[in-house]
Design a protein around this motif. Structure first.
Motif, PDB file in Angstrom:
ATOM      1  N   ASN A 108       0.870  -1.220   0.048  1.00 47.51           N
ATOM      2  CA  ASN A 108      -0.110   0.025   0.009  1.00 47.51           C
ATOM      3  C   ASN A 108       0.995   0.940  -0.173  1.00 47.51           C
ATOM      4  OD1 ASN A 108      -1.752   1.963   0.569  1.00 47.51           O
ATOM      5  ND2 ASN A 108      -2.935   1.069   2.196  1.00 47.51           N
ATOM      6  N   ASN A 109       0.874   2.083  -1.188  1.00 48.65           N
ATOM      7  CA  ASN A 109       1.709   3.188  -1.344  1.00 48.65           C
ATOM      8  C   ASN A 109       1.369   4.275  -0.391  1.00 48.65           C
ATOM      9  OD1 ASN A 109       3.600   1.776  -2.875  1.00 48.65           O
ATOM     10  ND2 ASN A 109       3.766   3.220  -4.441  1.00 48.65           N
ATOM     11  N   ASP A 110       0.056   4.398   0.148  1.00 48.04           N
ATOM     12  CA  ASP A 110      -0.442   5.235   1.054  1.00 48.04           C
ATOM     13  C   ASP A 110      -0.190   5.314   2.386  1.00 48.04           C
ATOM     14  OD1 ASP A 110      -1.737   7.576   1.631  1.00 48.04           O
ATOM     15  OD2 ASP A 110      -3.946   6.389   1.759  1.00 48.04           O
ATOM     16  N   ALA A 111       1.321   5.589   2.822  1.00 47.07           N
ATOM     17  CA  ALA A 111       1.827   5.225   3.877  1.00 47.07           C
ATOM     18  C   ALA A 111       2.646   6.383   4.111  1.00 47.07           C
ATOM     19  CB  ALA A 111       2.442   3.943   4.099  1.00 47.07           C
ATOM     20  N   ASP A 112       3.149   6.345   5.587  1.00 44.25           N
ATOM     21  CA  ASP A 112       4.235   7.334   5.815  1.00 44.25           C
ATOM     22  C   ASP A 112       5.682   6.737   5.713  1.00 44.25           C
ATOM     23  OD1 ASP A 112       2.702   9.772   6.713  1.00 44.25           O
ATOM     24  OD2 ASP A 112       1.897   8.275   8.546  1.00 44.25           O
ATOM     25  N   TRP A 113       5.670   5.342   5.932  1.00 46.89           N
ATOM     26  CA  TRP A 113       6.926   4.823   5.782  1.00 46.89           C
ATOM     27  C   TRP A 113       6.588   3.197   5.581  1.00 46.89           C
ATOM     28  CZ3 TRP A 113       8.721   1.234   9.470  1.00 46.89           C
ATOM     29  CH2 TRP A 113       7.972   1.107  10.825  1.00 46.89           C
ATOM     30  N   TYR A 114       7.543   2.306   5.102  1.00 48.18           N
ATOM     31  CA  TYR A 114       7.236   1.124   4.598  1.00 48.18           C
ATOM     32  C   TYR A 114       8.308  -0.019   5.083  1.00 48.18           C
ATOM     33  CZ  TYR A 114       5.365   4.110   0.897  1.00 48.18           C
ATOM     34  OH  TYR A 114       4.595   4.861   0.336  1.00 48.18           O
ATOM     35  N   LEU A 115       7.815  -1.233   5.376  1.00 50.41           N
ATOM     36  CA  LEU A 115       8.579  -2.222   5.826  1.00 50.41           C
ATOM     37  C   LEU A 115       8.226  -3.302   4.841  1.00 50.41           C
ATOM     38  CD1 LEU A 115      10.359  -3.631   7.695  1.00 50.41           C
ATOM     39  CD2 LEU A 115       8.536  -3.857   9.491  1.00 50.41           C
ATOM     40  N   LEU A 116       9.122  -3.980   4.377  1.00 44.85           N
ATOM     41  CA  LEU A 116       9.035  -4.870   3.409  1.00 44.85           C
ATOM     42  C   LEU A 116       9.923  -6.081   4.012  1.00 44.85           C
ATOM     43  CD1 LEU A 116       9.081  -2.171   1.438  1.00 44.85           C
ATOM     44  CD2 LEU A 116       8.408  -4.070  -0.238  1.00 44.85           C
ATOM     45  N   VAL A 117       9.407  -7.337   4.020  1.00 44.12           N
ATOM     46  CA  VAL A 117       9.876  -8.359   4.923  1.00 44.12           C
ATOM     47  C   VAL A 117       9.823  -9.797   3.964  1.00 44.12           C
ATOM     48  CG1 VAL A 117      10.146  -9.607   6.903  1.00 44.12           C
ATOM     49  CG2 VAL A 117       9.412  -7.336   6.710  1.00 44.12           C
ATOM     50  N   GLY A 118      10.832 -10.337   3.904  1.00 43.70           N
ATOM     51  CA  GLY A 118      10.750 -11.744   3.234  1.00 43.70           C
ATOM     52  C   GLY A 118      12.070 -12.508   3.280  1.00 43.70           C
ATOM     53  N   ASP A 119      11.800 -13.770   2.811  1.00 41.93           N
ATOM     54  CA  ASP A 119      12.902 -14.683   2.549  1.00 41.93           C
ATOM     55  C   ASP A 119      13.248 -14.764   1.050  1.00 41.93           C
ATOM     56  OD1 ASP A 119      11.301 -16.601   1.573  1.00 41.93           O
ATOM     57  OD2 ASP A 119      11.012 -17.798   3.439  1.00 41.93           O
ATOM     58  N   MET A 120      13.996 -15.712   0.723  1.00 45.10           N
ATOM     59  CA  MET A 120      14.660 -15.783  -0.901  1.00 45.10           C
ATOM     60  C   MET A 120      13.351 -16.060  -1.624  1.00 45.10           C
ATOM     61  SD  MET A 120      18.361 -17.278  -0.785  1.00 45.10           S
ATOM     62  CE  MET A 120      18.407 -16.870  -2.702  1.00 45.10           C
ATOM     63  N   THR A 121      12.202 -16.799  -1.136  1.00 45.82           N
ATOM     64  CA  THR A 121      11.299 -17.078  -1.871  1.00 45.82           C
ATOM     65  C   THR A 121      10.273 -15.722  -2.339  1.00 45.82           C
ATOM     66  OG1 THR A 121       9.652 -17.627  -0.467  1.00 45.82           O
ATOM     67  CG2 THR A 121      11.014 -19.343  -1.189  1.00 45.82           C
ATOM     68  N   ALA A 122      10.571 -14.649  -1.645  1.00 42.56           N
ATOM     69  CA  ALA A 122       9.725 -13.482  -1.684  1.00 42.56           C
ATOM     70  C   ALA A 122      10.820 -12.528  -2.442  1.00 42.56           C
ATOM     71  CB  ALA A 122       9.233 -13.019  -0.321  1.00 42.56           C
ATOM     72  N   LEU A 123      11.842 -12.581  -2.452  1.00 41.81           N
ATOM     73  CA  LEU A 123      12.790 -11.679  -3.272  1.00 41.81           C
ATOM     74  C   LEU A 123      12.493 -11.005  -4.579  1.00 41.81           C
ATOM     75  CD1 LEU A 123      16.492 -12.405  -2.290  1.00 41.81           C
ATOM     76  CD2 LEU A 123      15.314 -10.290  -2.178  1.00 41.81           C
ATOM     77  N   PRO A 191       2.812   3.123   9.077  1.00 40.72           N
ATOM     78  CA  PRO A 191       3.501   2.375   8.016  1.00 40.72           C
ATOM     79  C   PRO A 191       2.699   1.258   6.997  1.00 40.72           C
ATOM     80  CG  PRO A 191       3.417   1.089  10.265  1.00 40.72           C
ATOM     81  CD  PRO A 191       2.818   2.436  10.425  1.00 40.72           C
ATOM     82  N   ALA A 192       3.156   0.958   6.073  1.00 40.13           N
ATOM     83  CA  ALA A 192       2.484  -0.263   5.347  1.00 40.13           C
ATOM     84  C   ALA A 192       3.724  -1.339   5.391  1.00 40.13           C
ATOM     85  CB  ALA A 192       2.678   0.364   3.884  1.00 40.13           C
ATOM     86  N   VAL A 193       3.157  -2.379   5.716  1.00 40.74           N
ATOM     87  CA  VAL A 193       4.111  -3.673   5.819  1.00 40.74           C
ATOM     88  C   VAL A 193       3.655  -4.663   4.600  1.00 40.74           C
ATOM     89  CG1 VAL A 193       4.713  -5.385   7.193  1.00 40.74           C
ATOM     90  CG2 VAL A 193       4.298  -3.325   8.288  1.00 40.74           C
ATOM     91  N   TRP A 194       4.730  -5.084   3.970  1.00 46.45           N
ATOM     92  CA  TRP A 194       4.444  -6.273   2.963  1.00 46.45           C
ATOM     93  C   TRP A 194       5.264  -7.463   3.584  1.00 46.45           C
ATOM     94  CZ3 TRP A 194       6.645  -9.811  -0.131  1.00 46.45           C
ATOM     95  CH2 TRP A 194       5.994 -10.223  -1.197  1.00 46.45           C
ATOM     96  N   PHE A 209       3.134  -8.234  14.022  1.00 46.97           N
ATOM     97  CA  PHE A 209       2.208  -6.871  13.411  1.00 46.97           C
ATOM     98  C   PHE A 209       1.066  -6.814  13.954  1.00 46.97           C
ATOM     99  CE2 PHE A 209       5.362  -8.231   9.901  1.00 46.97           C
ATOM    100  CZ  PHE A 209       6.339  -7.154  10.306  1.00 46.97           C
ATOM    101  N   LYS A 210       0.112  -7.560  14.120  1.00 44.72           N
ATOM    102  CA  LYS A 210      -1.407  -7.413  14.657  1.00 44.72           C
ATOM    103  C   LYS A 210      -1.476  -7.244  15.945  1.00 44.72           C
ATOM    104  CE  LYS A 210      -3.751  -9.993  11.034  1.00 44.72           C
ATOM    105  NZ  LYS A 210      -4.873 -11.113  10.763  1.00 44.72           N
ATOM    106  N   PRO A 216      -3.401  -1.906  10.730  1.00 40.15           N
ATOM    107  CA  PRO A 216      -4.504  -2.229  10.264  1.00 40.15           C
ATOM    108  C   PRO A 216      -4.494  -3.155   9.050  1.00 40.15           C
ATOM    109  CG  PRO A 216      -3.917  -0.237   9.715  1.00 40.15           C
ATOM    110  CD  PRO A 216      -2.833  -0.758  10.907  1.00 40.15           C
ATOM    111  N   LYS A 217      -5.704  -3.811   8.558  1.00 42.69           N
ATOM    112  CA  LYS A 217      -5.437  -4.723   7.641  1.00 42.69           C
ATOM    113  C   LYS A 217      -5.333  -3.938   6.249  1.00 42.69           C
ATOM    114  CE  LYS A 217      -8.867  -8.302   9.015  1.00 42.69           C
ATOM    115  NZ  LYS A 217      -9.995  -8.935   8.674  1.00 42.69           N
ATOM    116  N   SER A 218      -5.744  -2.609   6.252  1.00 38.97           N
ATOM    117  CA  SER A 218      -5.419  -1.787   4.960  1.00 38.97           C
ATOM    118  C   SER A 218      -3.918  -1.652   4.686  1.00 38.97           C
ATOM    119  CB  SER A 218      -6.076  -0.488   5.091  1.00 38.97           C
ATOM    120  OG  SER A 218      -5.631   0.326   6.281  1.00 38.97           O
ATOM    121  N   HIS A 219      -3.125  -1.922   5.656  1.00 38.53           N
ATOM    122  CA  HIS A 219      -1.687  -1.505   5.527  1.00 38.53           C
ATOM    123  C   HIS A 219      -0.742  -2.853   5.790  1.00 38.53           C
ATOM    124  CE1 HIS A 219      -3.562   2.563   5.139  1.00 38.53           C
ATOM    125  NE2 HIS A 219      -2.154   2.939   4.787  1.00 38.53           N
ATOM    126  N   LEU A 220      -1.601  -3.954   5.825  1.00 41.73           N
ATOM    127  CA  LEU A 220      -0.793  -5.213   6.119  1.00 41.73           C
ATOM    128  C   LEU A 220      -1.188  -6.268   5.269  1.00 41.73           C
ATOM    129  CD1 LEU A 220       1.159  -7.018   7.903  1.00 41.73           C
ATOM    130  CD2 LEU A 220      -1.073  -7.510   9.322  1.00 41.73           C
TER     131      LEU A 220
END
Length: 246
Positions: A108-123, A191-194, A209-210, A216-220
């Motif tokens: 979600n690009n409508d955020a003040d900041w971003y956190l993207l998290v993942g292992d190699m399958t998500a790279l 934040p927006a978290v992916w 996170f929850k 909120p669901k809108s940003h997770l």
């Protein structure tokens, strides 16, 4: 709307990005009507089985797209599944049946900041997400890889800090990703978290996170892409059951 019929694509080339990630580029006449702008969308690789058995299907992210080519990145393990074993053997001219594309999953690009998290399958998906963020975006990317040699350059805004977590042997009891995230400074604002990773790690992160961060669901967006000691078919069932219980 009906799903698009599977198409036959041809291997154009393959190359190792890092020791545990192999990129296979697909093309051919089967791409003639493939929709544009599908980077980060998923496709299904379809493997026919002998004796009329149900084909095996494996889900992968489109990591790159050009007018006549698609890039698909495969994480390689000691014990290969059908898709990664196929990728190791793939040579120019080989063919593969491909379903999709499915939906794109972007932060979600409508955020003040971003956190993207993942292992190699998500790279592959995270790389696309990072590249499409606005230039003034700030925040973090926390990425788990098998070895130091699997760290790869990524395009990202200047104020996104990239943290690499080397974890050769993931296990069901701990999340190396969560441990690193707990060390970060939680920035002010929304934040927006992916997040996408192994099933057990995903559950630990979802709880954090929850419950602790009240996201909120809108940003997770949070998903598991695989599960230790499970096939994709087994993981799909457990993932569905877990989502219903959550």
């Amino acid at each position: 709307m009906s799903k698009p019929a599977p198409r036959t694509l041809e291997v154009i080339r393959s190359a190792y990005i890092t020791p545990h990630m192999l990129r296979v580029t697909l093309g051919g006449s089967g791409l003639a009507d493939f929709p544009e702008d599908q980077e980060s969308a998923y496709i299904k690789l379809i493997f026919p089985q002998p004796g009329g058995a149900r084909p095996l299907m494996r889900t992968y992210t489109i990591s790159g797209q050009r007018s006549d080519e698609l890039d698909v990145d495969f994480v390689l393990h000691t014990a290969d599944g059908p898709a990664s074993a196929w990728a190791r053997r793939a040579r120019p001219g080989d063919q593969i049946l491909v379903g999709g594309p499915g939906l794109k999953k972007l932060v979600n690009n409508d955020a003040d900041w971003y956190l993207l998290v993942g292992d190699m399958t998500a790279l592959p998906a995270i790389a696309v997400n990072l590249a499409q963020l606005p230039e003034d975006a700030r925040g973090y990317a926390v990425l788990e890889v098998v070895t130091d040699e699997d760290i790869q350059p990524l395009q990202h805004p200047e104020n996104i800090e990239v943290h690499w977590v080397v974890n050769a042997i993931p296990n069901v009891d701990t999340s190396a990703l969560l441990k690193r995230i707990e060390q970060l400074v939680w920035l002010p604002g929304q934040p927006a978290v992916w997040t996408a990773c192994e099933f057990h790690s995903m559950r630990a992160l979802r709880t954090y996170f929850k419950q602790q961060r009240q996201m909120p669901k809108s940003h997770l967006y949070i998903s598991s892409y695989w599960k230790i000691n499970s096939t994709e078919d087994q993981h799909k069932i457990e993932k569905r059951d877990d989502a219903q219980a959550a």
